[in-house]
Design an enzyme around this catalytic site. Structure first.
Site, short mmCIF file in Angstrom:
data_model
loop_
_atom_site.label_atom_id
_atom_site.label_comp_id
_atom_site.label_asym_id
_atom_site.label_seq_id
_atom_site.Cartn_x
_atom_site.Cartn_y
_atom_site.Cartn_z
N PRO A 1 0.82 -1.21 0.00
CA PRO A 1 0.00 0.00 0.00
C PRO A 1 0.86 1.26 0.00
CG PRO A 1 0.12 -0.88 2.22
CD PRO A 1 0.87 -1.85 1.32
N ARG B 1 -0.79 4.91 -1.22
CA ARG B 1 -1.80 5.95 -1.00
C ARG B 1 -2.62 5.72 0.28
NH1 ARG B 1 -3.94 8.83 -5.40
NH2 ARG B 1 -3.22 7.13 -6.72
N CYS C 1 3.17 29.05 -15.96
CA CYS C 1 2.73 29.52 -17.28
C CYS C 1 2.20 28.38 -18.14
CB CYS C 1 3.89 30.21 -17.98
SG CYS C 1 4.57 31.50 -16.96
C1 LIG Z 1 2.53 2.41 -7.22
C2 LIG Z 1 2.64 1.01 -6.80
C3 LIG Z 1 2.10 0.60 -5.57
C4 LIG Z 1 1.33 1.51 -4.65
O1 LIG Z 1 0.11 1.90 -5.17
P1 LIG Z 1 -0.93 2.70 -4.23
O2 LIG Z 1 -2.08 2.94 -5.13
O3 LIG Z 1 -0.27 3.96 -3.80
O4 LIG Z 1 -1.27 1.82 -3.09
C5 LIG Z 1 2.30 -0.70 -5.21
N1 LIG Z 1 2.97 -1.57 -6.00
C6 LIG Z 1 3.49 -1.21 -7.19
C7 LIG Z 1 4.23 -2.20 -7.99
C8 LIG Z 1 3.35 0.09 -7.63
O5 LIG Z 1 3.85 0.45 -8.81
#
Ligand SMILES: *Cc1c(COP(=O)(O)O)cnc(C)c1O
Length: 423
Positions: free
Chosen positions: A279, A281, A351
């Site tokens: 995780p 976000r 801009c």
């Molecule tokens: C970006 C990413 C995540 C995290 O995604 P979230 O939406 O921020 O939880 C996890 N694993 C991989 C491989 C990613 O590229």
């Protein structure tokens, strides 16, 4: 007290984070700045961890959401590993002492140098996304006289119903190995001398607000695991990626980690695999804000513009994904008089016409000098910021109870020319 976000509420008409008045921070450090609640970061992590407590699991925080060292360190101290997508992120994770055996490395375009760097540091596994990458990894491992621990990232061909730019699990996307070819690639990997096949990985996208896409994808992966077992390919790790969304709009319902876990656990309970979660976000998104100051209010015959001191280079999500971020005043007396609400575009100084933070938004009437908070900006905020228009990157602040700490200094003009030829 009116709660606005996890760790953020109005006290005596002033927006506070934990016990810190945000206006006081602005007076001391100037604007703009990102500001995060330490308590809420920990709470988010623990909620995720607790949701999966009945199975053997490892949470590898996805550093690209926010790779500030202090935030990564805080999560490491809570027990998190790291999910990295570049040599730079691996460097940062190692720098703060994340144990290599708690680091996974994903990405479709790992360079020779990055693969070598990861192997030399003995990370848990590389999530390999193509046959040429698999072959290169085998070759590099051979030269280093090592066995490269890998998982294959499988693309389950599922539509996660999120923005196309952050959807990664459709057959037409560049990510992972097509599920229809998975068995064949696993067999190939098994035969490679310097490869140790440890796991299976999926990550279908980001800001996913329904559980069905996760369930459908994981269902397909579990089926594949069973087929692989029949062929004598036994794995140890099942990495189900990240992608769980947060609620950006008031009243929007998104699954909690608990609901997320409950659904997924029903599919994987019987498996004797160690589960990895990535995780990003969901850990850092809804516990950080971006604080900005109103520079000008400009009225044209067509529109009202609130021109603020942050721009698309500081927070690109609105410009890039048409993303919605709630914007509220730091002083609440303004919120309480709905009569004074006006329809505005909140825009920055860059801009480009695409430089906006909010479009056609009802906002309490503001004047030059007022402070605003752009909510839910903890993930993919600072980490996606740039120096476009030669704008120094903003400061980052971490609040703990009644104290706050500058965890990244505001850049100055000198930072803008570092590495360039001055004469
Ligand atoms: C970006 C990413 C995540 C995290 O995604 P979230 O939406 O921020 O939880 C996890 N694993 C991989 C491989 C990613 O590229």
């Amino acid at each position: 007290m009116i709660t606005v976000m996890k760790g953020f509420d109005y006290r005596d008409n002033e927006l506070c984070c934990e016990k810190v008045r945000i206006e006081d921070v602005a007076k001391k450090v100037g604007t703009p700045f990102y500001l995060y609640s330490q308590r809420s970061i920990i709470d988010n992590y623990r909620a995720f961890d607790k949701a999966f407590k009945e199975i053997d699991h490892l949470i590898c925080y996805s550093c690209k959401a926010n790779s500030n060292l202090s935030i990564c360190r805080l999560l490491k101290e809570q027990g998190a590993g790291a999910d990295v997508v570049s040599g730079g992120e691996l460097y940062k994770a190692l720098k703060i002492g994340v144990e290599p055996k708690r680091i996974v490395f994903s990405g479709v375009g790992k360079t020779r140098e990055e693969i070598e760097y990861a192997l030399k540091n003995n990370i848990l596994m590389l999530n390999v996304e193509s046959i040429p990458e698999l072959e290169l990894t085998d070759e590099i491992a051979g030269r280093l006289k090592k066995k490269a621990p890998i998982a294959l990232r499988i693309n389950p061909d599922i539509d996660p119903n999120t923005h196309p730019h952050i959807s990664t699990g459709l057959a037409k996307s560049k990510f992972g190995i097509e599920i229809s070819r998975a068995k064949e690639v696993y067999k190939k990997a098994k035969e490679l001398e310097n490869i140790e096949v440890l796991g299976i990985h999926m990550h279908i996208g980001s800001q996913i607000t329904e559980l069905e896409p996760f369930v459908d994808s994981l269902g397909k992966i579990v089926e594949l695991i069973k087929e692989l077992e029949k062929e004598g390919i036994e794995l140890r790790y099942l990495d189900i990626g990240g992608g769980l969304g947060i609620s950006y709009k008031k009243g929007e319902k998104t699954p909690t980690p608990k609901e997320f876990a409950k659904k997924l656990l029903s599919l994987i309970k019987g498996l004797k695999y160690r589960i990895i979660l990535e995780p990003g976000r969901a850990i850092i998104g809804d516990v950080g804000i971006l604080v900005t100051k109103v520079l000008y209010v400009k009225k044209t015959s067509k529109k009202n513009f609130v021109i603020v001191d942050v721009a698309m280079n500081d927070l690109i999500r609105p410009s890039l994904y048409d993303a919605y971020h709630e914007i509220i005043p730091i002083g609440k007396s303004k919120v309480q008089s709905p009569k004074s609400k006006v329809m505005v575009d909140v825009v920055g100084p860059v801009c480009e016409s695409g430089d906006y933070l909010a479009k056609d938004r009802e906002l309490a009437e503001v004047k030059s000098g007022d402070l605003l908070a752009i909510l839910d900006a903890g993930a993919y905020g600072f980490s996606m910021s740039s120096n476009y228009n030669a704008r120094p990157k903003v400061a980052e602040i971490l609040v703990e109870k009644d104290k706050y700490c500058i965890i990244r200094k505001r850049e100055g003009y000198k930072d803008l020319i570092r590495g360039e030829q001055e004469e």
